[in-house]
Motif scaffolding. Structure first.
Motif, PDB file in Angstrom:
ATOM      1  N   LEU A  97       0.813  -1.203   0.000  1.00  0.00           N
ATOM      2  CA  LEU A  97       0.000   0.000   0.000  1.00  0.00           C
ATOM      3  C   LEU A  97       0.856   1.267   0.000  1.00  0.00           C
ATOM      4  CD1 LEU A  97      -3.031   0.713   0.149  1.00  0.00           C
ATOM      5  CD2 LEU A  97      -2.820   0.754   2.639  1.00  0.00           C
ATOM      6  N   ALA A  98       1.846   1.336   0.895  1.00  0.00           N
ATOM      7  CA  ALA A  98       2.660   2.549   1.018  1.00  0.00           C
ATOM      8  C   ALA A  98       3.477   2.802  -0.243  1.00  0.00           C
ATOM      9  CB  ALA A  98       3.584   2.446   2.231  1.00  0.00           C
ATOM     10  N   ASP A  99       4.011   1.751  -0.870  1.00  0.00           N
ATOM     11  CA  ASP A  99       4.801   1.925  -2.090  1.00  0.00           C
ATOM     12  C   ASP A  99       3.939   2.505  -3.211  1.00  0.00           C
ATOM     13  OD1 ASP A  99       6.377   0.328  -0.405  1.00  0.00           O
ATOM     14  OD2 ASP A  99       7.428  -0.546  -2.115  1.00  0.00           O
ATOM     15  N   ALA A 100       2.737   1.959  -3.377  1.00  0.00           N
ATOM     16  CA  ALA A 100       1.847   2.431  -4.437  1.00  0.00           C
ATOM     17  C   ALA A 100       1.465   3.890  -4.223  1.00  0.00           C
ATOM     18  CB  ALA A 100       0.595   1.557  -4.503  1.00  0.00           C
ATOM     19  N   ILE A 101       1.128   4.255  -2.985  1.00  0.00           N
ATOM     20  CA  ILE A 101       0.743   5.637  -2.701  1.00  0.00           C
ATOM     21  C   ILE A 101       1.928   6.573  -2.878  1.00  0.00           C
ATOM     22  CG2 ILE A 101       0.032   7.199  -0.831  1.00  0.00           C
ATOM     23  CD1 ILE A 101      -1.943   5.119   0.063  1.00  0.00           C
ATOM     24  N   ALA A 102       3.131   6.125  -2.482  1.00  0.00           N
ATOM     25  CA  ALA A 102       4.321   6.971  -2.637  1.00  0.00           C
ATOM     26  C   ALA A 102       4.581   7.281  -4.108  1.00  0.00           C
ATOM     27  CB  ALA A 102       5.532   6.281  -2.023  1.00  0.00           C
ATOM     28  N   ILE A 103       4.475   6.271  -4.977  1.00  0.00           N
ATOM     29  CA  ILE A 103       4.682   6.514  -6.409  1.00  0.00           C
ATOM     30  C   ILE A 103       3.605   7.459  -6.937  1.00  0.00           C
ATOM     31  CG2 ILE A 103       4.763   5.438  -8.697  1.00  0.00           C
ATOM     32  CD1 ILE A 103       5.752   2.870  -7.293  1.00  0.00           C
ATOM     33  N   PHE A 104       2.368   7.288  -6.463  1.00  0.00           N
ATOM     34  CA  PHE A 104       1.283   8.172  -6.901  1.00  0.00           C
ATOM     35  C   PHE A 104       1.587   9.631  -6.582  1.00  0.00           C
ATOM     36  CE2 PHE A 104      -2.392  10.614  -5.372  1.00  0.00           C
ATOM     37  CZ  PHE A 104      -3.050  10.799  -6.582  1.00  0.00           C
ATOM     38  N   PHE A 105       2.373   9.878  -5.543  1.00  0.00           N
ATOM     39  CA  PHE A 105       2.609  11.258  -5.131  1.00  0.00           C
ATOM     40  C   PHE A 105       3.556  12.031  -6.043  1.00  0.00           C
ATOM     41  CE2 PHE A 105       0.445  10.510  -1.092  1.00  0.00           C
ATOM     42  CZ  PHE A 105      -0.209  11.724  -0.956  1.00  0.00           C
ATOM     43  N   LEU A 140      13.282   5.516  -7.402  1.00  0.00           N
ATOM     44  CA  LEU A 140      13.862   4.707  -6.331  1.00  0.00           C
ATOM     45  C   LEU A 140      12.818   3.767  -5.726  1.00  0.00           C
ATOM     46  CD1 LEU A 140      16.135   7.292  -4.459  1.00  0.00           C
ATOM     47  CD2 LEU A 140      16.854   5.395  -5.925  1.00  0.00           C
ATOM     48  N   VAL A 141      11.553   4.196  -5.725  1.00  0.00           N
ATOM     49  CA  VAL A 141      10.479   3.321  -5.231  1.00  0.00           C
ATOM     50  C   VAL A 141      10.075   2.326  -6.308  1.00  0.00           C
ATOM     51  CG1 VAL A 141       8.180   3.251  -4.179  1.00  0.00           C
ATOM     52  CG2 VAL A 141       9.672   5.212  -3.771  1.00  0.00           C
ATOM     53  N   PRO A 271       7.721  -0.759   3.398  1.00  0.00           N
ATOM     54  CA  PRO A 271       8.682  -0.383   2.354  1.00  0.00           C
ATOM     55  C   PRO A 271      10.102  -0.769   2.763  1.00  0.00           C
ATOM     56  CG  PRO A 271       7.216   1.453   2.919  1.00  0.00           C
ATOM     57  CD  PRO A 271       6.999   0.391   3.951  1.00  0.00           C
ATOM     58  N   ASP A 272      10.928  -1.175   1.767  1.00  0.00           N
ATOM     59  CA  ASP A 272      12.317  -1.479   2.083  1.00  0.00           C
ATOM     60  C   ASP A 272      13.119  -0.189   2.174  1.00  0.00           C
ATOM     61  OD1 ASP A 272      12.806  -0.645  -0.515  1.00  0.00           O
ATOM     62  OD2 ASP A 272      13.024  -2.672  -1.319  1.00  0.00           O
ATOM     63  N   ALA A 273      14.439  -0.315   2.459  1.00  0.00           N
ATOM     64  CA  ALA A 273      15.272   0.866   2.702  1.00  0.00           C
ATOM     65  C   ALA A 273      15.320   1.785   1.492  1.00  0.00           C
ATOM     66  CB  ALA A 273      16.683   0.414   3.087  1.00  0.00           C
ATOM     67  N   GLN A 274      15.472   1.217   0.283  1.00  0.00           N
ATOM     68  CA  GLN A 274      15.544   2.046  -0.919  1.00  0.00           C
ATOM     69  C   GLN A 274      14.228   2.773  -1.155  1.00  0.00           C
ATOM     70  OE1 GLN A 274      17.401   0.364  -4.450  1.00  0.00           O
ATOM     71  NE2 GLN A 274      15.965   1.422  -5.780  1.00  0.00           N
ATOM     72  N   ALA A 275      13.113   2.086  -0.931  1.00  0.00           N
ATOM     73  CA  ALA A 275      11.808   2.722  -1.094  1.00  0.00           C
ATOM     74  C   ALA A 275      11.625   3.856  -0.086  1.00  0.00           C
ATOM     75  CB  ALA A 275      10.695   1.693  -0.941  1.00  0.00           C
ATOM     76  N   LEU A 276      12.112   3.665   1.135  1.00  0.00           N
ATOM     77  CA  LEU A 276      11.997   4.718   2.146  1.00  0.00           C
ATOM     78  C   LEU A 276      12.790   5.956   1.749  1.00  0.00           C
ATOM     79  CD1 LEU A 276      12.229   2.627   5.450  1.00  0.00           C
ATOM     80  CD2 LEU A 276      10.236   3.884   4.600  1.00  0.00           C
ATOM     81  N   VAL A 277      13.980   5.760   1.158  1.00  0.00           N
ATOM     82  CA  VAL A 277      14.763   6.895   0.665  1.00  0.00           C
ATOM     83  C   VAL A 277      13.988   7.617  -0.439  1.00  0.00           C
ATOM     84  CG1 VAL A 277      16.870   7.585  -0.542  1.00  0.00           C
ATOM     85  CG2 VAL A 277      16.993   5.908   1.302  1.00  0.00           C
ATOM     86  N   GLY A 278      13.419   6.837  -1.364  1.00  0.00           N
ATOM     87  CA  GLY A 278      12.633   7.430  -2.437  1.00  0.00           C
ATOM     88  C   GLY A 278      11.433   8.193  -1.912  1.00  0.00           C
ATOM     89  N   ILE A 279      10.750   7.620  -0.912  1.00  0.00           N
ATOM     90  CA  ILE A 279       9.592   8.287  -0.316  1.00  0.00           C
ATOM     91  C   ILE A 279      10.011   9.618   0.312  1.00  0.00           C
ATOM     92  CG2 ILE A 279       7.935   8.153   1.595  1.00  0.00           C
ATOM     93  CD1 ILE A 279       7.743   5.115   0.985  1.00  0.00           C
TER      94      ILE A 279
END
Length: 304
Positions: A97-105, A140-141, A271-279
Motif C-alpha cells: 500500500l505505502a509503495d503504491a501511494i508513494a509513487i502516486f505522489f 527509487l520506489v 517499504p524497504d530501505a531504498q523505497a523509504l529513501v525514495g519516499i
C-alpha cells in the motif's frame, strides 16, 4: 482577508481526516481485489458515492441542470478519475500500500507541469528542478517494485497522470459548483461509464472487467471502498473551504504514513530501505513545490 484561525484549524483537522480515510479506502480495495475484478471494485466505489451524494445534493438544492458544456466536462472528469481509480486498484492487487501511494505522489509534479503546458501557468526553474528530483525519488520506489511485481509498478504512475488531468479539468468547473454537487456529478458520470462496461464484458473471461457475484465478507469490502471514498472526498472538500490550499496541501503526505501503518497492520507490508529513501525524496520535493507556490502567491506588503 484570510480565514479565521479557528477555520484554519478546522481545515487542518479535516485534511488529517482525509489522509487517514483515503488509505482505508485503498485497504478495502486491496482486500477485495483477491476475488473481485478491478472494474467492479471501481464501480462499487462510485456507485456507493452516487447513492449517498446524489440524494444529498438534491436535498440541499445543489443539483442544477448542467449545460451541455458542463455535462461534457463532468463526463470527462468522471472518465479520468475512473481510469485513475482503476489503475491504482489494479496496482494494489500486487503492490504494498505505502509503495503504491508513494509513487502516486508524483502527481503534484505532473500537475505543476500540466499547469504550465495546458493552463499557461508560470513555472520557474526551481519548481521544474523540484519536479525532476521528485521523479528521481519515484524511480527509487519503482525500481525494486518493478523487479518484484513487473509492469504493475508503473500503474501508480499512470494513476498520477490521470489524476493530474482530472485536477486540471476540475479547475474549469470547481469555481462555480458546490463541492457536494461536484462529487455527486463525478460519481454519477463514472457510473454511467463503468456499469454498461461491466454489463458488456460479463462472461467474457477478461479478468479485470468480467464481474463476479461477491461472496460473504467481500460485500463488506466493496461497501467499505465506496463509503471510505465518499467520506474522504467530503473531508478534503470541506478542508479546502476552511483553509487555504497552501496550508493544508502539505498535510497530504501524512497519507503515506497512514498507508504504511495500515499496510503493516493488515497486510504485513513495509517499504524497504531504498523505497523509504525514495519516499523521503518525493516528500521533500513535493513540500518544496508547495512552499514555493505559497511564496509566489503571497500578497505584497501594504504600501507605507
Amino acid at each position: 482577508m484570510s480565514p479565521a484561525p479557528d477555520r484554519i484549524l478546522a481545515g487542518i483537522m479535516l485534511m488529517i481526516g482525509f489522509t487517514v480515510t483515503a488509505p482505508v479506502m485503498d485497504s478495502f480495495a486491496k482486500l477485495a481485489s483477491s476475488e473481485i475484478p478491478v472494474a467492479q471494485i471501481a464501480a462499487a466505489r462510485f456507485a456507493v458515492q452516487a447513492a449517498i451524494l446524489v440524494p444529498l445534493a438534491a436535498l440541499l438544492g445543489l443539483l442544477t441542470r448542467p449545460t451541455p458544456g458542463e455535462a461534457g466536462l463532468h463526463l470527462l472528469r468522471a472518465g479520468l478519475i475512473l481510469a485513475a481509480t482503476s489503475a491504482f486498484f489494479a496496482a494494489l492487487r500486487v503492490m504494498p500500500l505505502a509503495d503504491a501511494i508513494a509513487i502516486f505522489f508524483v502527481e503534484p509534479f505532473i500537475l505543476t507541469l500540466l499547469g504550465a503546458l495546458v493552463l499557461g501557468e508560470t513555472v520557474g526553474w526551481r519548481r521544474v528542478l523540484a519536479c525532476i528530483i521528485g521523479f528521481v525519488g519515484a524511480l527509487l520506489v519503482i525500481r525494486p517494485s518493478f523487479a518484484a511485481f513487473g509492469a504493475a509498478a508503473l500503474l501508480p504512475l499512470l494513476t498520477a497522470l490521470f489524476f493530474a488531468c482530472y485536477m486540471v479539468a476540475t479547475r474549469q468547473v470547481a469555481r462555480h459548483t458546490h463541492p457536494v454537487a461536484l462529487q455527486a456529478w463525478t460519481a454519477l458520470g463514472a457510473c454511467v461509464i463503468v456499469l454498461p462496461l461491466l454489463a458488456v464484458f460479463e462472461g467474457s473471461g477478461i479478468a479485470p472487467l468480467d464481474p463476479v457475484m461477491p461472496r460473504g465478507i467481500f460485500w463488506l469490502w466493496l461497501a467499505g471502498v465506496g463509503l471510505a471514498a465518499t467520506v474522504a472526498h467530503l473531508f478534503v472538500s470541506a478542508a479546502l473551504r476552511c483553509a487555504p490550499t497552501a496550508v493544508i496541501a502539505p498535510l497530504q503526505y501524512l497519507e503515506i504514513v497512514a498507508a504504511a501503518i495500515l499496510g503493516f497492520l493488515i497486510f504485513d507490508d513495509l517499504p524497504d530501505a531504498q523505497a523509504l529513501v525514495g519516499i523521503a525524496i518525493i516528500m521533500g520535493a513535493g513540500l518544496y513545490v508547495f512552499m514555493r507556490e505559497r511564496h509566489l502567491n503571497r500578497p505584497p506588503p501594504p504600501a507605507p
